[in-house]
Design an enzyme around this catalytic site. Structure first.
Site, short mmCIF file in Angstrom:
data_model
loop_
_atom_site.label_atom_id
_atom_site.label_comp_id
_atom_site.label_asym_id
_atom_site.label_seq_id
_atom_site.Cartn_x
_atom_site.Cartn_y
_atom_site.Cartn_z
N THR A 9 10.16 4.57 -8.27
CA THR A 9 9.15 3.67 -7.70
C THR A 9 7.88 3.72 -8.54
O THR A 9 7.57 4.74 -9.16
CB THR A 9 8.81 4.04 -6.24
OG1 THR A 9 7.84 3.12 -5.73
CG2 THR A 9 8.25 5.45 -6.10
N LYS A 14 4.43 4.72 -1.56
CA LYS A 14 5.83 4.93 -1.19
C LYS A 14 6.26 6.36 -1.50
O LYS A 14 7.00 6.97 -0.75
CB LYS A 14 6.73 3.97 -1.97
CG LYS A 14 6.64 2.52 -1.54
CD LYS A 14 7.69 1.72 -2.27
CE LYS A 14 7.60 0.24 -1.97
NZ LYS A 14 8.65 -0.51 -2.67
N ASP A 76 14.32 -0.86 -1.54
CA ASP A 76 14.06 -2.28 -1.74
C ASP A 76 13.79 -2.94 -0.42
O ASP A 76 14.36 -2.58 0.60
CB ASP A 76 15.28 -2.94 -2.40
CG ASP A 76 15.07 -3.04 -3.89
OD1 ASP A 76 14.29 -3.90 -4.30
OD2 ASP A 76 15.64 -2.20 -4.61
N HIS A 206 9.32 -1.35 8.41
CA HIS A 206 10.74 -1.44 8.04
C HIS A 206 11.10 -0.32 7.07
O HIS A 206 12.19 0.21 7.09
CB HIS A 206 11.04 -2.80 7.42
CG HIS A 206 10.03 -3.28 6.44
ND1 HIS A 206 8.70 -3.42 6.76
CD2 HIS A 206 10.11 -3.60 5.12
CE1 HIS A 206 8.02 -3.82 5.71
NE2 HIS A 206 8.86 -3.94 4.70
P1 IMP Z 1 9.67 -4.09 -2.54
O1 IMP Z 1 11.15 -4.06 -2.78
O2 IMP Z 1 9.24 -3.03 -1.56
O3 IMP Z 1 8.88 -4.10 -3.79
O4 IMP Z 1 9.38 -5.49 -1.80
C1 IMP Z 1 9.70 -6.72 -2.41
C2 IMP Z 1 8.76 -7.80 -1.93
O5 IMP Z 1 8.93 -8.03 -0.53
C3 IMP Z 1 7.27 -7.49 -2.09
O6 IMP Z 1 6.82 -7.88 -3.36
C4 IMP Z 1 6.64 -8.32 -0.99
O7 IMP Z 1 6.51 -9.66 -1.40
C5 IMP Z 1 7.70 -8.29 0.10
N1 IMP Z 1 7.43 -7.18 1.05
C6 IMP Z 1 8.21 -6.10 1.26
N2 IMP Z 1 7.68 -5.29 2.18
C7 IMP Z 1 6.53 -5.87 2.56
C8 IMP Z 1 5.51 -5.50 3.50
O8 IMP Z 1 5.55 -4.47 4.18
N3 IMP Z 1 4.48 -6.36 3.62
C9 IMP Z 1 4.39 -7.50 2.90
N4 IMP Z 1 5.28 -7.88 2.01
C10 IMP Z 1 6.36 -7.08 1.84
#
Ligand code: IMP
Length: 221
Positions: A9, A14, A76, A206
Site C-alpha cells: 500500500t 491504511k 482493494d 468497509h
Molecule cells: P482503493 O482500492 O482503496 O484505492 O480504492 C479505490 C477507489 O475507490 C478510490 O480511489 C476511491 O475513488 C474509491 N473509494 C474506496 N474507498 C473509499 C472511501 O472510503 N471513500 C471514498 N472513496 C473510496
C-alpha cells in the site's frame, strides 16, 4: 518471533489501521514499497480478482522471497452504484480521476424525489472492500461492505475519493446497516462521509470490516 505481514500500500493511514488490527494477533506489519508502475492494475470484474492479481505480481518483490515464512497483504476497494449496475466498482479510482464526484452526480441526476427516503432508495450504492492475505501459498479473502446512497449534492469538508457524495445508511446496535428510512443507534443524520470526522467514518468503514472478516479466518501467529 512475530511473523511479518508485508502490506502492499502507498497509504500510511491504511498501514496504521492494519497494524492496529494485526499486532495484537502477534504479527508485525511492514509496508511493501515497490517502484511505481511495477504492479499493474488488471482489467477484472471483481475486487477479489484485482487483489489476487496484485498478490501474484507482488510476490516477486517479497524482501525475503516466498520461502521466508512472511505473509503478503493487499487491499482493494470501490464504490458500487446500484442504478448503474455496479459502476464504477473495480474502476472507481479511474472514475474518480475522470468524471469525479460531479460527474457521478450528473449520471444520477434523473434519480431524485421530494421524499428523502425515496431518493436514498433510488440512489442506493455501497462501498466494498476486499483484504487479501497470502500465507504460504494460500490466499485468504476478507470482505467488507458499507451500504448507503449517493447524496443529491457534494459536501464540503474532509474525506477522500467519493466521500463528499456518499451517505451511509444508519447502523443498528450490532453495527449492522439498516434499510433507508430506519433510524439506527449510529447515524450521520444525512451527512456524507465528507462532512463527518474520520473517526466517525471508521464505524461504518468497509475497509475495517474487510480486515475484521480476514482476521476471523486467521490463526494467531
Ligand atoms: P482503493 O482500492 O482503496 O484505492 O480504492 C479505490 C477507489 O475507490 C478510490 O480511489 C476511491 O475513488 C474509491 N473509494 C474506496 N474507498 C473509499 C472511501 O472510503 N471513500 C471514498 N472513496 C473510496
Amino acid at each position: 518471533m512475530a511473523r511479518t505481514v508485508w502490506f502492499l500500500t502507498g497509504n500510511s493511514g491504511k498501514l496504521e489501521e492494519a497494524t492496529n488490527h494485526l499486532e495484537p494477533l502477534g504479527y508485525e506489519v511492514k509496508q511493501l514499497i515497490v517502484e511505481k508502475g511495477t504492479i499493474i492494475e488488471p482489467q477484472a470484474d471483481t475486487l477479489e480478482e484485482v487483489a489476487q492479481s496484485k498478490i501474484s505480481q507482488a510476490l516477486a518483490h517479497l524482501p525475503g522471497g516466498e520461502d521466508s515464512n512472511d505473509l503478503l497483504m493487499v487491499e482493494d476497494a470501490g464504490l458500487f452504484v446500484d442504478a448503474l449496475n455496479g459502476f464504477p466498482g473495480v474502476i472507481s479510482a479511474y472514475a474518480l480521476k475522470t468524471i469525479g464526484c460531479n460527474g457521478m452526480l450528473k449520471l444520477l441526476e434523473h434519480l431524485k424525489s421530494e421524499d428523502t427516503v425515496q431518493s436514498a432508495q433510488l440512489r442506493s450504492a455501497e462501498f466494498q472492500a476486499v483484504a487479501a492475505l497470502w500465507n504460504n501459498g494460500e490466499i485468504l479473502y476478507g470482505n467488507g461492505r458499507c451500504p448507503g446512497w449517493i447524496a443529491l449534492a457534494s459536501s464540503e469538508g474532509e474525506g477522500f475519493g467519493f466521500d463528499p457524495i456518499f451517505t451511509p445508511y444508519d447502523l443498528d446496535a450490532l453495527g449492522e446497516p439498516l434499510q433507508p428510512g430506519n433510524y439506527g443507534v449510529q447515524s450521520t443524520h444525512g451527512k456524507t462521509f465528507g462532512a463527518i470526522p474520520m473517526h466517525e467514518k471508521q464505524v461504518y468503514s468497509h475497509r475495517t470490516r474487510a480486515l475484521n472478516d480476514l482476521l476471523r479466518q486467521l490463526p494467531s501467529a
